[in-house]
Write an enzyme that holds these catalytic residues in place. Structure first.
Site, PDB file in Angstrom:
ATOM      1  N   GLU A 286      41.565  38.871   3.386  1.00 49.89           N
ATOM      2  CA  GLU A 286      41.131  40.179   3.888  1.00 49.89           C
ATOM      3  C   GLU A 286      39.697  40.561   3.500  1.00 49.89           C
ATOM      4  O   GLU A 286      39.478  41.454   2.675  1.00 49.89           O
ATOM      5  CB  GLU A 286      42.077  41.276   3.411  1.00 49.89           C
ATOM      6  CG  GLU A 286      43.487  41.135   3.951  1.00 49.89           C
ATOM      7  CD  GLU A 286      44.358  42.355   3.686  1.00 49.89           C
ATOM      8  OE1 GLU A 286      43.925  43.259   2.952  1.00 49.89           O
ATOM      9  OE2 GLU A 286      45.468  42.397   4.221  1.00 49.89           O
TER      10      GLU A 286
ATOM     11  N   GLU B  13      50.997  38.528   5.664  1.00 46.47           N
ATOM     12  CA  GLU B  13      51.406  39.645   4.816  1.00 46.47           C
ATOM     13  C   GLU B  13      51.901  40.759   5.722  1.00 46.47           C
ATOM     14  O   GLU B  13      51.259  41.071   6.730  1.00 46.47           O
ATOM     15  CB  GLU B  13      50.220  40.240   4.031  1.00 46.47           C
ATOM     16  CG  GLU B  13      49.936  39.629   2.698  1.00 46.47           C
ATOM     17  CD  GLU B  13      48.854  40.415   1.936  1.00 46.47           C
ATOM     18  OE1 GLU B  13      48.730  41.642   2.131  1.00 46.47           O
ATOM     19  OE2 GLU B  13      48.129  39.782   1.159  1.00 46.47           O
TER      20      GLU B  13
HETATM   21  C1  GAL Z   1      46.831  43.882   1.277  1.00 46.26           C
HETATM   22  C2  GAL Z   1      46.434  43.052   0.089  1.00 46.26           C
HETATM   23  C3  GAL Z   1      47.517  42.933  -0.941  1.00 46.26           C
HETATM   24  C4  GAL Z   1      48.323  44.195  -1.143  1.00 46.26           C
HETATM   25  C5  GAL Z   1      48.696  44.829   0.183  1.00 46.26           C
HETATM   26  C6  GAL Z   1      49.409  46.157   0.074  1.00 46.26           C
HETATM   27  O1  GAL Z   1      45.706  44.418   1.873  1.00 46.26           O
HETATM   28  O2  GAL Z   1      46.075  41.764   0.502  1.00 46.26           O
HETATM   29  O3  GAL Z   1      46.907  42.480  -2.123  1.00 46.26           O
HETATM   30  O4  GAL Z   1      47.749  45.038  -2.028  1.00 46.26           O
HETATM   31  O5  GAL Z   1      47.557  45.004   0.962  1.00 46.26           O
HETATM   32  O6  GAL Z   1      48.527  47.227   0.030  1.00 46.26           O
END
Ligand code: GAL
Length: 436
Positions: free
Chosen positions: A163, A350
């Site tokens: 990201e 994710e």
């Molecule tokens: C993403 C990040 C993670 C985690 C998730 C929830 O942007 O890669 O590390 O924090 O968000 O907020």
């Protein structure tokens, strides 16, 4: 009807949010260690010195993932555990730790995936300007070569940088994440260097054959507040910033500076051949999505000309993150990214839902049921989705939000460090055993 291939399911974690052991076995400081020293920067005043103590409890966590039936264990490497100074001497104990993690995954039958960079830059490199210093392209390449030489014999799937927009937007533009820098110049130079580094990292990893090397892109659906040209232009700008800037230069489409004119300033940092060097034919792209934003034109906001309508002021119930939980974004972005290239393998690398400690975990089950439905819909449409990685396994240090939001399917007690599978984890276990 298109035959749906079975998707793979896994989990993602990150070093800075879980490992702890911040000063153990030769690890150097990272920018998150420094940032959390200013406890007012973190909502609950906490830090990640211990975090979930994954450093000592990795076997327990990997066992939990296996017990739930997950097939992939994606973790990130702490750069300053491998290279305490960011460059130079390798810390053998750092190598040993990740070897143990990888070997244990293989031993118990879960596939290890590596994220090379998940936001925890060595402080020593930040002292030299961090991502604003073009030298970082070489620092990162050297670091990635070390990871390749030590781990790529057993790890096939690699995510280079997690990201970019959140890393650089939060850390070098808004200052809400480490290293807490602000301003347009920091943002522009860091953006260009991070993309160049990622492209170079790709070349370095691909020197070894057989690897699957990708990136992970933060995706936030952006909608205009009103149906006016001004609001639509504002939404396009924010969309270019949030969803296009950190992928289109790699796809050979250049910077999206038509919709976001201030990006033209990046040319100040170009060297000959840069645009060509940015082109990267990733083996897969990871989409990561959580929320949606609504924006309105605002002439008085420099560079962007747009403001966000906070979720509290819209007709939605904000989560403990302050954002709208929006699983539907997964479908929107999978379809959108398939338009760039319908053959490119895509992962939902994710997705997840934040709940407060006292909120009902059933909400998370409902969320993941929607995600599952979306994976079926897009697969029927012929989209090349390979699998889903949940954020996350064990509740952990959620950056500037501290330990308040709970994203895990496993509960974690900060005092005893004990883990306990939640209702959603048990529900997943049942689901995964049924689709086997
Ligand atoms: C993403 C990040 C993670 C985690 C998730 C929830 O942007 O890669 O590390 O924090 O968000 O907020």
């Amino acid at each position: 009807m298109t035959k749906i291939k079975r998707l793979k399911w896994g989990v993602t974690i990150a070093a800075a949010q879980t490992e702890g052991a911040y000063d153990i076995d030769g690890r150097g400081a990272s920018i998150w260690d420094t940032f959390t020293e200013k406890s007012y920067k973190i909502k609950d005043g906490s830090n990640a010195k211990i975090a979930t103590d994954f450093y000592h409890k990795f076997k327990e966590d990997i066992d939990l993932a296996v017990d739930i039936g997950l097939q992939i264990f994606r973790f990130s490497i702490s750069w300053s555990r491998i290279l305490p100074e960011g460059i130079g001497e390798i810390n053998p104990q750092g190598i040993k730790f990740y070897n143990q993690v990888i070997d244990y995954c293989i031993q118990v039958g879960i596939e290890p995936w590596i994220t090379a960079y998940h936001w925890d830059l060595p402080q020593k490199l930040q002292d030299k300007g961090g991502w604003t210093n073009r030298e970082i392209v070489n620092w990162y390449a050297v670091y990635v070569a070390i990871l390749r030489d030590h781990f790529a014999d057993r790890v096939t799937h690699w995510i280079l940088i997690n990201e970019g927009i959140v890393c650089i937007g939060g850390g070098y533009f808004l200052g809400v994440h480490a290293p807490g820098k602000r301003g347009i110049r920091n943002f522009i130079s860091s953006t260009h260097h991070l993309l160049l580094a990622q492209a170079k990292g790709f070349t370095v990893l691909k020197e070894k054959s057989g690897l699957q090397v990708g990136t992970a892109v933060s995706c936030t659906k952006i909608e205009p507040y009103g149906n006016t040209i001004r609001d639509r232009v504002a939404a396009n700008k924010i969309d270019a910033l949030m969803n296009r800037l950190f992928i289109e230069p790699h796809l050979g489409l250049g910077y999206p500076d038509g919709d976001l004119p201030f990006l033209k300033r990046i040319s100040k940092y170009y060297k000959e051949g840069d645009l060509e060097a940015l082109k990267t034919d990733f083996d897969f792209i990871g989409i990561q999505t959580y929320t949606r934003e609504v924006v309105k034109a605002a002439w008085y906001i420099p560079y962007l000309g747009a403001i966000q309508i906070k979720s509290q002021n819209r007709n939605v119930t904000p989560s403990v993150m302050g954002w709208e939980t929006y699983p539907e974004g997964a479908q929107y972005f999978l379809e959108r990214f398939a338009k760039y290239d319908s053959n490119k393998p895509l992962w939902l690398s994710e997705c997840g839902m934040a709940l407060a400690a006292d909120e009902d975990d059933q909400e998370r089950i409902n969320y993941y049921q929607k995600i599952i439905k979306i994976t079926e819909t897009v697969s029927h449409k012929g989209i090349n989705l390979k699998g889903v990685l949940l954020w996350t396994l064990v509740d952990n240090f959620e950056w500037a939000e501290g330990y308040i939001p709970k994203f895990g399917i496993v509960r974690f007690d900060r005092k005893t460090l004990q883990r306990q599978i939640k209702k959603s984890g048990l529900w997943f276990k049942k689901y995964l055993s049924e689709i086997k």
